[in-house]
Enzyme design. Structure first.
Site: not given
Ligand code: IMP
Ligand code: MG
Length: 184
Positions: A107, A135
């Site tokens: 994300d 995403k």
């Molecule tokens: P990042 O550090 O923002 O890339 O987020 C990674 C973590 O956020 C993932 O391992 C998920 O646990 C959580 N996450 C990000 N987007 C979503 C979503 O749309 N639904 C559920 N969990 C999410």
């Protein structure tokens, strides 16, 4: 089959159980081709990886091992805090190992950016990232996955390991929650 109490909270299904199974097998086949003879260590990022990890290692019949790490950055919200913290560390030395990091979703990129550097600092020979969902619009850190299952729009999704407030991980498909669930 009648709708379960989880199904009733879902507005829209994005990827069905069959869609996910087919795509996971394709990813498994690609990883197999690329890692034959390399004895990689699959490292699952808890808890979101739980279902994907179980499926990808079976879709990829390599001589390999598995390990887990738990990282928290969300609390119970839907936006990353931007500061990942290790809540359960690796259970083994990764020096010289070829790691295949298994994530549910990429994300903001904060979690994997942090983990990739952490693993290299621990002496890994290589860090390869496989994520079921990506995403790209939301990225805050310069990090890309090597294997991606599906790109998803900028919406919060649940199921197949992904949670909202720790629930919905056990849905076999991935979907978008009804807005009233967030508003409760
Ligand atoms: P990042 O550090 O923002 O890339 O987020 C990674 C973590 O956020 C993932 O391992 C998920 O646990 C959580 N996450 C990000 N987007 C979503 C979503 O749309 N639904 C559920 N969990 C999410
Ligand atoms: Mg989560």
């Amino acid at each position: 089959m009648a709708k379960s109490e989880l199904d009733r909270d879902i507005l829209r299904v994005l990827y069905s159980e069959d869609d996910i199974r087919a795509r996971v097998q394709e990813l498994g086949d690609q990883i197999y081709e690329d890692f034959q003879g390399k004895n990689p260590l699959f490292v699952g990022v808890l808890k979101g990886c739980c279902l994907f990890m179980a499926d990808i290692i079976r879709a990829c019949q390599l001589k390999s091992e598995i390990e887990f790490i738990a990282v928290s950055s969300y609390g119970n919200a839907t936006e990353s805090s931007g500061k990942p913290q290790i809540t359960r560390d690796l259970g083994q030395d990764v020096t010289g190992r070829d790691l295949i990091v298994v994530e549910d979703i990429l994300d903001s990129g904060n979690t994997l950016y942090f983990l990739a550097r952490y693993f290299m600092a621990k002496g890994a020979n290589s860090v390869t990232i496989v994520t079921l969902f990506d995403k790209p619009e939301r990225r805050e850190k310069p990090i890309k996955a090597d294997y991606i299952g599906f790109q998803v729009p900028n919406e919060f999704v649940v199921g197949y390991g992904l949670d909202y407030g720790q629930r919905y991980r056990n849905l076999p498909y991935v979907g978008v929650l009804k807005p009233e669930i967030y508003e409760q």
